[in-house]
Every structure is written in C-alpha cells, then in structure tokens.
Design an enzyme around this catalytic site. Structure first.
Site, PDB file in Angstrom:
ATOM      1  N   LYS A  26       0.843  -1.207   0.000  1.00  0.00           N
ATOM      2  CA  LYS A  26       0.000   0.000   0.000  1.00  0.00           C
ATOM      3  C   LYS A  26       0.874   1.251   0.000  1.00  0.00           C
ATOM      4  O   LYS A  26       0.600   2.220  -0.691  1.00  0.00           O
ATOM      5  CB  LYS A  26      -0.872   0.045   1.269  1.00  0.00           C
ATOM      6  CG  LYS A  26      -2.058  -0.874   1.290  1.00  0.00           C
ATOM      7  CD  LYS A  26      -2.896  -0.549   2.540  1.00  0.00           C
ATOM      8  CE  LYS A  26      -3.968  -1.520   2.858  1.00  0.00           C
ATOM      9  NZ  LYS A  26      -4.651  -1.238   4.138  1.00  0.00           N
ATOM     10  N   ASP A  82      -9.049   2.829   6.266  1.00  0.00           N
ATOM     11  CA  ASP A  82      -9.869   1.721   6.746  1.00  0.00           C
ATOM     12  C   ASP A  82     -10.842   1.352   5.628  1.00  0.00           C
ATOM     13  O   ASP A  82     -11.375   2.238   4.958  1.00  0.00           O
ATOM     14  CB  ASP A  82     -10.620   2.114   8.019  1.00  0.00           C
ATOM     15  CG  ASP A  82     -11.000   0.890   8.832  1.00  0.00           C
ATOM     16  OD1 ASP A  82     -10.307  -0.148   8.727  1.00  0.00           O
ATOM     17  OD2 ASP A  82     -12.000   0.940   9.575  1.00  0.00           O
ATOM     18  N   PHE A 162      -6.583 -10.553  -2.779  1.00  0.00           N
ATOM     19  CA  PHE A 162      -6.650 -11.007  -1.389  1.00  0.00           C
ATOM     20  C   PHE A 162      -8.061 -10.739  -0.865  1.00  0.00           C
ATOM     21  O   PHE A 162      -8.897 -10.171  -1.567  1.00  0.00           O
ATOM     22  CB  PHE A 162      -5.601 -10.270  -0.543  1.00  0.00           C
ATOM     23  CG  PHE A 162      -5.924  -8.813  -0.317  1.00  0.00           C
ATOM     24  CD1 PHE A 162      -5.667  -7.870  -1.302  1.00  0.00           C
ATOM     25  CD2 PHE A 162      -6.491  -8.381   0.879  1.00  0.00           C
ATOM     26  CE1 PHE A 162      -5.979  -6.534  -1.106  1.00  0.00           C
ATOM     27  CE2 PHE A 162      -6.800  -7.035   1.091  1.00  0.00           C
ATOM     28  CZ  PHE A 162      -6.541  -6.110   0.095  1.00  0.00           C
TER      29      PHE A 162
END
Ligand code: IMP
Length: 205
Positions: A26, A82, A162
């Site tokens: 990320k 998030d 994922f």
C-alpha cells in the site's frame, strides 16, 4: 553548501508523512503517485510495533483513530485508511468488521465462506467496497473516500488479489477482482480512488 550538496535529495523533500500501515505494498503504491516533495514513512520506518486499536463502528472513525494514535505520539503528520465490504442483502455487513467477519484470527477464506453461506441463492447481490483515508496535517483533519460498486459472485473466481477479491465483481467488468491485473484493479478500486484524492490534495500543498 556546494553544488553537490544542493543536488542531494534531502533538499527536495519538504514534508515527511507517516502512513499508519505495515503494508509495504500500500505504501509503495501511494508513494509512486506522490511528488518528490513528500516522503512517506511506514510504521516500521518509525519503529512502531504496537497494535493500533480500531474501536469504532464506522470506517471514518476507525481511520481517524489510527491516524490520531500515531500523530499524538510522534507529532508527525500522518494518515491511515480503513476499508469495508458492504453487502445490501446483509444490511451493510461485513462493513467495518470485514477483516474479522468470521471471528478473531479468522482467515480470508473463512470470511469468504461465511459471506457465501449467508448469501445463499439470493438474487440481491449488490455490494460495494468503501475506503476512507483520514489525514492529519498540523492538527487539521481531512478525509478522502473511494467507493467501487459491484456484486457478490455465487462462487470464488480467480486466484489473485486477497480478502474478498474472488467473490467481488465490479460493475461494468466481466472479471472478479481476483482475476484482474493488479494495476487494473488499482485504477478502479475503492483504495485506488481514495488514494488518488489524497494524492491530489497532497500535491497541492
Ligand atoms: P483494511 O482496512 O485495508 O485492513 O481492510 C479490512 C478488510 O477488508 C481486509 O482484511 C480484507 O478482508 C478486506 N479488504 C480490504 N481491501 C480489500 C480489497 O481490495 N479486496 C478484497 N478485500 C479487501
């Protein structure tokens, strides 16, 4: 200072920014989009090893809690993200509980199994991934959101990605996230869209 010193990268950087994550992938993704003026640091880079709490029931509050947790301890500008998968048939679940939907310490597979079981044969399969990024710069808070609409497949399709990728097909595409090239997913994904908004903002500073 001689000419050589002036060419050293340190004179090009005007802000260090912490990304409150341990996910190197990320971090690299967002660093690539940023101008040279901003250097991203991970939690590892600042030797932070604690678990950051996520006590709230919204993505926005959890993202802010994570960013604030680091900002308050280091007084360094910081952001956190998030993400949740919201499924209409499940009234927005797993949402903020996406990581631990099948229980504490569950695997991605456990979560996917639980969703498929709960969805059964319903035709109401609309869902979306949502990411919220909370940024704190000099005490001021900013938020950036990315959403991708799609549907929950009836079975796993594809081996890449994922999390819930094998059962999520974005609208307008014939493949699941798990079948997509990573760069294609990043172009349209919730996190990619939120990250682009963040980067556009940071590049104007
Ligand atoms: P996080 O907030 O990025 O840690 O994401 C929370 C949870 O959402 C993860 O543990 C995954 O189960 C799920 N998730 C987040 N992003 C993705 C994605 O791009 N594809 C599939 N699942 C994801």
């Amino acid at each position: 200072m001689d000419d050589d010193d002036r060419c050293h990268p340190i004179f090009l950087i005007f802000m260090e920014l912490i990304f409150a994550t341990n996910n190197k992938h990320k971090l690299e993704e967002i660093q690539k989009l940023l101008s040279d003026k901003i250097k991203l640091l991970s939690l590892q880079d600042i030797s932070f090893q604690e678990e950051i709490p996520e006590d709230y029931e919204t993505l926005k509050e959890n993202a802010l809690q994570k960013a604030r947790y680091i900002y308050d301890r280091y007084t360094l500008n910081c952001f956190a993200d998030d993400t949740g998968l919201e499924i209409d048939f499940l009234n927005g679940s797993p949402g903020v509980y996406s990581a631990r939907y099948a229980g504490e310490n569950c695997s991605f597979d456990d979560n996917v199994n639980k969703v498929l079981e709960e969805m059964g044969n319903t035709n109401n399969r609309a869902a979306r991934f949502r990411t919220v990024i909370a940024l704190i710069i000099d005490q001021k808070e900013y938020f950036f959101e990315g959403v991708v609409e799609g549907e929950i497949l009836r079975e796993r399709t594809g081996n890449g990605g994922f999390g819930y990728d094998p059962i999520f097909k974005p609208i307008g595409f014939n493949e699941s996230f798990a079948e997509m090239e990573m760069h294609k997913k990043n172009e349209i994904s919730h996190r990619g869209l939120a990250a682009k908004k963040l980067v556009n903002f940071l590049n104007t500073l």
